[in-house]
Design an enzyme around this catalytic site. Structure first.
Site, PDB file in Angstrom:
ATOM      1  N   LYS A 123       0.849  -1.190   0.000  1.00  0.00           N
ATOM      2  CA  LYS A 123       0.000   0.000   0.000  1.00  0.00           C
ATOM      3  C   LYS A 123       0.885   1.241   0.000  1.00  0.00           C
ATOM      4  O   LYS A 123       1.695   1.435   0.907  1.00  0.00           O
ATOM      5  CB  LYS A 123      -0.917   0.003   1.227  1.00  0.00           C
ATOM      6  CG  LYS A 123      -1.835   1.219   1.301  1.00  0.00           C
ATOM      7  CD  LYS A 123      -2.772   1.108   2.494  1.00  0.00           C
ATOM      8  CE  LYS A 123      -3.710   2.294   2.574  1.00  0.00           C
ATOM      9  NZ  LYS A 123      -4.648   2.188   3.720  1.00  0.00           N
ATOM     10  N   ASP A 229     -13.631   4.623  10.078  1.00  0.00           N
ATOM     11  CA  ASP A 229     -13.996   4.395   8.673  1.00  0.00           C
ATOM     12  C   ASP A 229     -14.432   2.945   8.509  1.00  0.00           C
ATOM     13  O   ASP A 229     -14.094   2.282   7.540  1.00  0.00           O
ATOM     14  CB  ASP A 229     -12.812   4.707   7.760  1.00  0.00           C
ATOM     15  CG  ASP A 229     -13.249   4.999   6.326  1.00  0.00           C
ATOM     16  OD1 ASP A 229     -14.467   5.173   6.110  1.00  0.00           O
ATOM     17  OD2 ASP A 229     -12.394   5.040   5.429  1.00  0.00           O
TER      18      ASP A 229
END
Length: 425
Positions: A123, A229
Protein backbone atom coordinates in the site's frame (compact mmCIF):
# COMPACT_ATOMS: atom_id res chain seq x y z
CA UNK A 1 0.27 8.16 -10.51
CA UNK A 2 1.61 4.86 -11.83
CA UNK A 3 4.45 3.04 -10.13
CA UNK A 4 7.22 2.52 -12.69
CA UNK A 5 10.10 0.36 -11.48
CA UNK A 6 11.56 -0.38 -14.92
CA UNK A 7 14.62 1.85 -14.37
CA UNK A 8 15.37 0.80 -10.83
CA UNK A 9 17.76 -1.99 -11.77
CA UNK A 10 19.95 0.43 -13.72
CA UNK A 11 20.53 2.88 -10.87
CA UNK A 12 23.99 2.78 -9.32
CA UNK A 13 24.97 3.06 -5.68
CA UNK A 14 25.99 6.68 -6.33
CA UNK A 15 22.58 7.40 -7.84
CA UNK A 16 20.85 6.20 -4.69
CA UNK A 17 23.26 8.16 -2.49
CA UNK A 18 22.39 11.36 -4.33
CA UNK A 19 18.68 10.52 -4.34
CA UNK A 20 18.78 9.95 -0.60
CA UNK A 21 20.67 13.22 -0.17
CA UNK A 22 17.83 15.08 -1.90
CA UNK A 23 15.38 13.36 0.45
CA UNK A 24 17.36 14.36 3.54
CA UNK A 25 17.77 17.91 2.29
CA UNK A 26 14.01 18.15 1.75
CA UNK A 27 13.49 18.06 5.51
CA UNK A 28 14.77 21.62 5.76
CA UNK A 29 14.50 22.89 2.17
CA UNK A 30 11.55 22.92 -0.21
CA UNK A 31 14.11 23.10 -3.01
CA UNK A 32 17.42 21.48 -2.06
CA UNK A 33 20.47 23.44 -3.33
CA UNK A 34 22.89 21.47 -5.49
CA UNK A 35 25.89 22.19 -3.20
CA UNK A 36 23.92 20.82 -0.24
CA UNK A 37 23.05 17.68 -2.22
CA UNK A 38 26.75 17.13 -2.88
CA UNK A 39 27.62 17.72 0.76
CA UNK A 40 24.99 15.33 2.16
CA UNK A 41 25.69 12.60 -0.40
CA UNK A 42 29.35 12.39 0.56
CA UNK A 43 30.37 12.03 -3.08
CA UNK A 44 34.07 12.58 -3.75
CA UNK A 45 33.68 14.79 -6.80
CA UNK A 46 31.17 17.43 -7.79
CA UNK A 47 31.17 16.03 -11.32
CA UNK A 48 29.98 12.66 -10.01
CA UNK A 49 27.17 14.36 -8.14
CA UNK A 50 26.18 16.34 -11.23
CA UNK A 51 26.12 13.19 -13.34
CA UNK A 52 23.87 11.42 -10.84
CA UNK A 53 21.59 14.46 -10.61
CA UNK A 54 21.29 14.55 -14.39
CA UNK A 55 20.39 10.86 -14.58
CA UNK A 56 17.86 11.10 -11.76
CA UNK A 57 16.21 14.15 -13.33
CA UNK A 58 15.87 12.35 -16.68
CA UNK A 59 14.01 9.54 -14.91
CA UNK A 60 11.76 12.07 -13.09
CA UNK A 61 13.00 10.87 -9.70
CA UNK A 62 13.90 14.45 -8.87
CA UNK A 63 12.74 17.66 -10.50
CA UNK A 64 14.45 20.99 -11.04
CA UNK A 65 12.40 23.90 -9.84
CA UNK A 66 11.98 26.94 -12.04
CA UNK A 67 11.85 30.56 -10.93
CA UNK A 68 14.04 30.02 -7.89
CA UNK A 69 17.06 32.10 -6.96
CA UNK A 70 19.46 29.18 -6.83
CA UNK A 71 20.15 25.89 -8.59
CA UNK A 72 18.25 23.19 -6.73
CA UNK A 73 16.01 20.13 -6.93
CA UNK A 74 13.23 18.48 -5.03
CA UNK A 75 12.20 14.87 -4.62
CA UNK A 76 9.27 13.54 -6.66
CA UNK A 77 6.85 10.78 -5.71
CA UNK A 78 8.69 8.51 -8.16
CA UNK A 79 11.89 9.25 -6.28
CA UNK A 80 10.50 8.42 -2.86
CA UNK A 81 8.93 5.28 -4.36
CA UNK A 82 12.36 4.11 -5.47
CA UNK A 83 13.93 4.86 -2.09
CA UNK A 84 11.23 2.96 -0.20
CA UNK A 85 11.38 -0.02 -2.57
CA UNK A 86 15.17 -0.09 -2.37
CA UNK A 87 14.98 -0.27 1.43
CA UNK A 88 12.43 -3.09 1.31
CA UNK A 89 14.47 -4.92 -1.30
CA UNK A 90 17.49 -4.78 1.00
CA UNK A 91 15.35 -6.17 3.83
CA UNK A 92 14.06 -9.02 1.60
CA UNK A 93 10.51 -7.81 2.29
CA UNK A 94 9.69 -7.14 -1.37
CA UNK A 95 11.35 -8.89 -4.28
CA UNK A 96 8.97 -8.29 -7.20
CA UNK A 97 6.09 -5.92 -7.91
CA UNK A 98 3.00 -7.20 -9.70
CA UNK A 99 -0.22 -5.70 -10.97
CA UNK A 100 -2.29 -2.94 -9.45
CA UNK A 101 -5.02 -4.27 -7.19
CA UNK A 102 -6.72 -0.92 -7.05
CA UNK A 103 -6.72 2.78 -6.30
CA UNK A 104 -7.90 3.95 -2.91
CA UNK A 105 -8.93 7.30 -1.50
CA UNK A 106 -5.40 8.35 -0.66
CA UNK A 107 -3.35 5.36 -1.74
CA UNK A 108 -2.39 2.91 -4.48
CA UNK A 109 -2.52 -0.84 -3.86
CA UNK A 110 -0.20 -3.36 -5.56
CA UNK A 111 0.30 -7.08 -5.39
CA UNK A 112 3.93 -7.93 -4.60
CA UNK A 113 5.91 -10.99 -3.55
CA UNK A 114 8.91 -11.68 -1.37
CA UNK A 115 12.06 -13.58 -2.33
CA UNK A 116 10.33 -16.91 -1.70
CA UNK A 117 7.40 -16.02 -3.95
CA UNK A 118 4.90 -15.46 -1.14
CA UNK A 119 2.20 -13.00 -2.28
CA UNK A 120 1.73 -9.80 -0.31
CA UNK A 121 0.01 -6.44 -0.60
CA UNK A 122 1.89 -3.16 -0.91
CA UNK A 123 0.00 0.00 0.00
CA UNK A 124 1.52 3.29 -1.16
CA UNK A 125 0.14 6.30 0.71
CA UNK A 126 -0.30 9.37 -1.50
CA UNK A 127 -1.96 12.02 0.63
CA UNK A 128 -2.92 15.20 -1.17
CA UNK A 129 -2.93 13.64 -4.63
CA UNK A 130 -6.58 14.20 -5.46
CA UNK A 131 -9.36 14.18 -2.94
CA UNK A 132 -12.23 11.84 -3.85
CA UNK A 133 -14.57 14.34 -2.24
CA UNK A 134 -13.30 17.52 -3.87
CA UNK A 135 -10.01 19.22 -4.60
CA UNK A 136 -11.28 22.32 -2.85
CA UNK A 137 -11.66 20.53 0.50
CA UNK A 138 -8.06 19.41 0.43
CA UNK A 139 -6.91 22.95 -0.22
CA UNK A 140 -9.06 24.20 2.63
CA UNK A 141 -7.46 22.02 5.24
CA UNK A 142 -4.03 22.84 3.85
CA UNK A 143 -4.64 26.53 4.44
CA UNK A 144 -5.89 25.92 7.96
CA UNK A 145 -2.89 23.84 8.97
CA UNK A 146 -0.25 26.37 7.89
CA UNK A 147 2.14 23.45 7.75
CA UNK A 148 3.00 23.81 4.09
CA UNK A 149 2.34 21.31 1.35
CA UNK A 150 4.85 18.61 2.21
CA UNK A 151 2.53 15.79 1.20
CA UNK A 152 5.37 13.30 1.06
CA UNK A 153 6.10 13.90 4.72
CA UNK A 154 2.42 13.53 5.61
CA UNK A 155 2.21 10.34 3.52
CA UNK A 156 5.21 9.00 5.40
CA UNK A 157 3.56 9.78 8.74
CA UNK A 158 0.27 8.19 7.63
CA UNK A 159 2.01 4.98 6.52
CA UNK A 160 4.00 4.76 9.74
CA UNK A 161 0.87 5.36 11.80
CA UNK A 162 -1.06 2.65 9.94
CA UNK A 163 1.82 0.22 10.37
CA UNK A 164 1.86 0.92 14.12
CA UNK A 165 -1.89 0.39 14.38
CA UNK A 166 -1.83 -2.88 12.42
CA UNK A 167 1.20 -4.24 14.28
CA UNK A 168 -0.38 -3.55 17.65
CA UNK A 169 -3.82 -4.86 16.70
CA UNK A 170 -2.43 -7.98 15.02
CA UNK A 171 -0.35 -8.80 18.10
CA UNK A 172 -3.51 -8.48 20.21
CA UNK A 173 -5.43 -10.96 18.05
CA UNK A 174 -7.65 -8.55 16.12
CA UNK A 175 -8.75 -9.57 12.63
CA UNK A 176 -6.43 -7.33 10.63
CA UNK A 177 -3.84 -8.11 7.91
CA UNK A 178 -0.44 -9.17 9.20
CA UNK A 179 1.95 -6.24 8.66
CA UNK A 180 5.38 -7.15 7.29
CA UNK A 181 7.27 -3.91 6.73
CA UNK A 182 7.09 -0.15 6.52
CA UNK A 183 9.44 2.21 4.73
CA UNK A 184 8.66 5.87 4.21
CA UNK A 185 5.16 6.07 2.67
CA UNK A 186 4.78 2.35 1.91
CA UNK A 187 3.29 -0.45 4.02
CA UNK A 188 3.60 -4.13 3.08
CA UNK A 189 1.02 -6.45 4.57
CA UNK A 190 -0.66 -9.82 4.23
CA UNK A 191 -2.68 -10.53 1.09
CA UNK A 192 -6.25 -11.42 2.05
CA UNK A 193 -7.87 -13.95 -0.25
CA UNK A 194 -11.35 -12.52 -0.43
CA UNK A 195 -13.44 -9.57 -1.57
CA UNK A 196 -14.80 -6.30 -0.12
CA UNK A 197 -18.00 -6.69 1.86
CA UNK A 198 -19.70 -4.24 -0.49
CA UNK A 199 -20.06 -7.16 -2.93
CA UNK A 200 -21.71 -9.39 -0.34
CA UNK A 201 -25.34 -10.28 -1.12
CA UNK A 202 -25.64 -13.75 0.43
CA UNK A 203 -24.10 -15.29 3.54
CA UNK A 204 -24.70 -18.57 5.32
CA UNK A 205 -25.08 -16.84 8.69
CA UNK A 206 -25.96 -13.17 8.37
CA UNK A 207 -26.93 -12.66 12.06
CA UNK A 208 -23.56 -14.04 13.23
CA UNK A 209 -21.62 -11.87 10.77
CA UNK A 210 -23.57 -8.82 11.93
CA UNK A 211 -22.92 -9.60 15.59
CA UNK A 212 -19.21 -10.31 15.00
CA UNK A 213 -18.76 -6.97 13.22
CA UNK A 214 -20.50 -5.07 16.00
CA UNK A 215 -18.40 -6.91 18.58
CA UNK A 216 -15.26 -5.92 16.66
CA UNK A 217 -16.22 -2.25 17.01
CA UNK A 218 -16.79 -2.68 20.76
CA UNK A 219 -13.65 -4.76 21.33
CA UNK A 220 -11.58 -2.18 19.47
CA UNK A 221 -13.08 0.60 21.59
CA UNK A 222 -12.48 -1.38 24.78
CA UNK A 223 -8.82 -1.45 23.76
CA UNK A 224 -8.87 2.33 23.39
CA UNK A 225 -9.36 2.83 19.64
CA UNK A 226 -12.13 3.77 17.20
CA UNK A 227 -11.68 2.89 13.53
CA UNK A 228 -13.54 5.96 12.13
CA UNK A 229 -14.00 4.39 8.67
CA UNK A 230 -15.61 1.07 9.53
CA UNK A 231 -17.79 0.29 6.54
CA UNK A 232 -18.36 -2.28 3.80
CA UNK A 233 -15.47 -0.90 1.78
CA UNK A 234 -12.89 -1.54 4.50
CA UNK A 235 -14.04 -5.02 5.49
CA UNK A 236 -12.75 -7.99 3.49
CA UNK A 237 -14.84 -11.18 3.41
CA UNK A 238 -12.52 -14.19 3.26
CA UNK A 239 -12.98 -16.85 0.59
CA UNK A 240 -12.12 -19.68 2.98
CA UNK A 241 -12.38 -20.00 6.74
CA UNK A 242 -9.29 -21.15 8.63
CA UNK A 243 -11.32 -23.01 11.27
CA UNK A 244 -14.76 -23.11 12.83
CA UNK A 245 -13.90 -20.18 15.08
CA UNK A 246 -12.84 -17.96 12.18
CA UNK A 247 -15.23 -14.99 11.93
CA UNK A 248 -14.65 -14.83 8.16
CA UNK A 249 -13.68 -11.18 7.78
CA UNK A 250 -10.60 -8.96 8.02
CA UNK A 251 -10.63 -5.20 8.65
CA UNK A 252 -8.32 -2.90 6.69
CA UNK A 253 -7.38 0.81 6.45
CA UNK A 254 -6.29 2.24 9.81
CA UNK A 255 -4.54 5.64 9.41
CA UNK A 256 -7.54 7.58 10.71
CA UNK A 257 -8.03 5.70 14.03
CA UNK A 258 -8.64 7.85 17.10
CA UNK A 259 -8.58 7.36 20.86
CA UNK A 260 -11.76 6.81 22.85
CA UNK A 261 -10.68 9.93 24.75
CA UNK A 262 -11.06 12.01 21.58
CA UNK A 263 -13.60 14.81 21.98
CA UNK A 264 -15.69 13.34 19.13
CA UNK A 265 -15.22 9.67 20.09
CA UNK A 266 -18.94 9.10 20.69
CA UNK A 267 -19.80 10.52 17.25
CA UNK A 268 -17.23 8.44 15.35
CA UNK A 269 -18.12 5.27 17.26
CA UNK A 270 -21.80 5.69 16.45
CA UNK A 271 -21.00 6.47 12.82
CA UNK A 272 -19.08 3.20 12.48
CA UNK A 273 -22.05 1.35 13.97
CA UNK A 274 -24.51 3.14 11.68
CA UNK A 275 -22.49 2.25 8.57
CA UNK A 276 -22.83 -1.46 9.34
CA UNK A 277 -26.53 -1.12 10.20
CA UNK A 278 -27.26 0.68 6.94
CA UNK A 279 -25.41 -1.88 4.84
CA UNK A 280 -27.14 -4.88 6.42
CA UNK A 281 -30.53 -3.20 6.15
CA UNK A 282 -30.12 -2.00 2.59
CA UNK A 283 -28.20 -4.85 0.96
CA UNK A 284 -28.88 -7.91 3.12
CA UNK A 285 -32.39 -6.97 4.33
CA UNK A 286 -31.37 -7.60 7.91
CA UNK A 287 -32.54 -5.13 10.54
CA UNK A 288 -32.57 -6.57 14.07
CA UNK A 289 -34.64 -5.01 16.84
CA UNK A 290 -33.82 -4.84 20.54
CA UNK A 291 -35.41 -7.62 22.59
CA UNK A 292 -35.78 -6.89 26.30
CA UNK A 293 -36.80 -10.50 26.95
CA UNK A 294 -33.28 -11.67 26.08
CA UNK A 295 -30.58 -11.62 28.75
CA UNK A 296 -27.52 -12.22 26.56
CA UNK A 297 -25.49 -9.04 26.09
CA UNK A 298 -22.34 -10.68 24.69
CA UNK A 299 -23.42 -9.95 21.12
CA UNK A 300 -25.82 -7.83 19.10
CA UNK A 301 -28.81 -8.52 16.85
CA UNK A 302 -31.18 -11.48 16.84
CA UNK A 303 -30.89 -13.59 19.97
CA UNK A 304 -29.35 -10.79 22.00
CA UNK A 305 -30.76 -8.05 24.19
CA UNK A 306 -29.43 -5.14 22.16
CA UNK A 307 -29.69 -4.58 18.41
CA UNK A 308 -26.49 -2.55 18.15
CA UNK A 309 -23.76 -1.13 20.41
CA UNK A 310 -23.92 2.14 22.28
CA UNK A 311 -20.73 4.00 23.19
CA UNK A 312 -21.68 4.97 26.75
CA UNK A 313 -23.40 1.68 27.54
CA UNK A 314 -21.05 -0.89 26.02
CA UNK A 315 -17.53 0.57 25.94
CA UNK A 316 -15.47 -0.37 29.00
CA UNK A 317 -11.73 0.18 28.66
CA UNK A 318 -9.68 -3.00 29.05
CA UNK A 319 -6.45 -1.93 27.32
CA UNK A 320 -4.48 1.18 26.41
CA UNK A 321 -3.61 0.71 22.74
CA UNK A 322 -4.42 4.36 22.07
CA UNK A 323 -1.70 5.36 24.51
CA UNK A 324 0.83 2.91 23.08
CA UNK A 325 0.40 4.19 19.52
CA UNK A 326 -0.32 7.80 20.53
CA UNK A 327 -3.65 7.83 18.71
CA UNK A 328 -5.34 11.13 17.91
CA UNK A 329 -7.18 12.53 20.91
CA UNK A 330 -5.17 10.69 23.55
CA UNK A 331 -2.63 13.41 24.24
CA UNK A 332 -0.97 16.46 22.76
CA UNK A 333 0.99 15.54 19.71
CA UNK A 334 4.49 16.27 18.61
CA UNK A 335 4.31 19.34 16.32
CA UNK A 336 5.25 17.17 13.37
CA UNK A 337 2.01 15.21 13.67
CA UNK A 338 -0.36 18.17 13.57
CA UNK A 339 -0.27 18.40 9.79
CA UNK A 340 -1.06 14.69 9.49
CA UNK A 341 -3.92 14.97 11.96
CA UNK A 342 -5.42 17.88 10.01
CA UNK A 343 -5.15 15.97 6.75
CA UNK A 344 -6.57 12.75 8.19
CA UNK A 345 -9.37 14.68 9.89
CA UNK A 346 -10.47 15.86 6.46
CA UNK A 347 -10.29 12.26 5.21
CA UNK A 348 -12.53 11.13 8.07
CA UNK A 349 -15.17 13.71 7.24
CA UNK A 350 -14.72 13.96 3.47
CA UNK A 351 -17.66 11.78 2.48
CA UNK A 352 -19.86 11.76 5.55
CA UNK A 353 -22.70 14.06 6.44
CA UNK A 354 -23.94 14.50 9.96
CA UNK A 355 -27.50 14.34 8.67
CA UNK A 356 -26.96 10.65 7.89
CA UNK A 357 -26.48 9.70 11.57
CA UNK A 358 -28.97 7.27 13.06
CA UNK A 359 -28.72 7.78 16.79
CA UNK A 360 -32.01 5.93 17.39
CA UNK A 361 -34.84 4.21 15.59
CA UNK A 362 -36.91 7.40 15.35
CA UNK A 363 -34.09 9.25 13.60
CA UNK A 364 -33.69 6.33 11.24
CA UNK A 365 -37.33 6.37 10.23
CA UNK A 366 -37.25 10.14 9.76
CA UNK A 367 -34.08 10.29 7.68
CA UNK A 368 -34.58 7.15 5.64
CA UNK A 369 -31.96 4.58 4.84
CA UNK A 370 -29.12 7.03 4.26
CA UNK A 371 -26.67 7.40 1.44
CA UNK A 372 -23.69 5.30 0.48
CA UNK A 373 -21.03 7.88 -0.25
CA UNK A 374 -17.95 6.11 1.15
CA UNK A 375 -15.31 5.12 -1.39
CA UNK A 376 -13.90 1.65 -1.89
CA UNK A 377 -10.38 1.08 -0.58
CA UNK A 378 -9.90 -1.44 -3.39
CA UNK A 379 -11.41 -0.51 -6.76
CA UNK A 380 -11.64 -3.89 -8.46
CA UNK A 381 -12.23 -3.83 -12.20
CA UNK A 382 -14.41 -6.92 -11.87
CA UNK A 383 -16.93 -5.22 -9.63
CA UNK A 384 -20.38 -4.91 -11.12
CA UNK A 385 -21.64 -1.40 -11.80
CA UNK A 386 -24.70 -1.57 -9.64
CA UNK A 387 -27.60 0.77 -10.09
CA UNK A 388 -27.66 3.32 -7.28
CA UNK A 389 -30.77 3.99 -5.28
CA UNK A 390 -29.88 7.59 -4.62
CA UNK A 391 -29.00 10.48 -6.97
CA UNK A 392 -26.20 11.74 -4.76
CA UNK A 393 -24.68 8.26 -4.68
CA UNK A 394 -24.74 8.17 -8.49
CA UNK A 395 -22.94 11.49 -8.67
CA UNK A 396 -20.28 10.36 -6.20
CA UNK A 397 -19.67 7.09 -8.10
CA UNK A 398 -19.37 9.00 -11.38
CA UNK A 399 -16.80 11.34 -9.85
CA UNK A 400 -14.82 8.41 -8.46
CA UNK A 401 -14.73 6.66 -11.84
CA UNK A 402 -13.56 9.84 -13.52
CA UNK A 403 -10.73 10.24 -11.02
CA UNK A 404 -9.66 6.62 -11.30
CA UNK A 405 -9.71 6.78 -15.10
CA UNK A 406 -7.51 9.89 -15.02
CA UNK A 407 -5.06 8.35 -12.57
CA UNK A 408 -4.89 5.06 -14.48
CA UNK A 409 -4.15 6.76 -17.79
CA UNK A 410 -1.36 8.86 -16.32
CA UNK A 411 -1.07 12.35 -14.94
CA UNK A 412 0.96 13.93 -17.72
CA UNK A 413 -1.98 15.93 -19.05
CA UNK A 414 -3.39 16.96 -15.68
CA UNK A 415 -2.85 20.48 -14.41
CA UNK A 416 -1.38 21.09 -10.99
CA UNK A 417 -1.94 23.84 -8.48
CA UNK A 418 0.92 25.63 -6.71
CA UNK A 419 0.97 22.99 -3.98
CA UNK A 420 1.41 20.08 -6.36
CA UNK A 421 -2.18 18.75 -6.24
CA UNK A 422 -3.62 17.38 -9.47
CA UNK A 423 -6.74 19.17 -10.67
CA UNK A 424 -9.49 17.51 -12.69
CA UNK A 425 -11.16 19.86 -15.12
Amino acid sequence: MKLDTSHMRYLTTDDFRVLQAVEQGSRSHEVVPTPLIHQISGMRSQSGTNRAISDLAKLSLISKMRNVKYDGYRLTYNGIDYLALKTMLNRDTVYSVGNTIGVGKESDIYKVSDKNGNPRVMKIHRLGRTSFHSVRNNRDYLKKSNQGANWMHLSRLAANKEYQFMSMLYSKGFKVPEPFDNSRHIVVMELIEGYPMRRLRKHKNIPKLYSDLMCFIVDLANSGLIHCDFNEFNIMIKDKLEDENDCGFVVIDFPQCISIQHQDADYYFQRDVDCIRRFFKKKLKYEPKPDSSMLDTEGFGDGYKYAYPDFKRDVKRTDNLDELVQASGFSKKHPGDRGLETAVESMRNAVYNSDDDMSNDEAEEENGEGDYSEEDEYYDSELDNESSEDDSEDAQEEENERIIEALSSGVENLKMDKLGNYILE
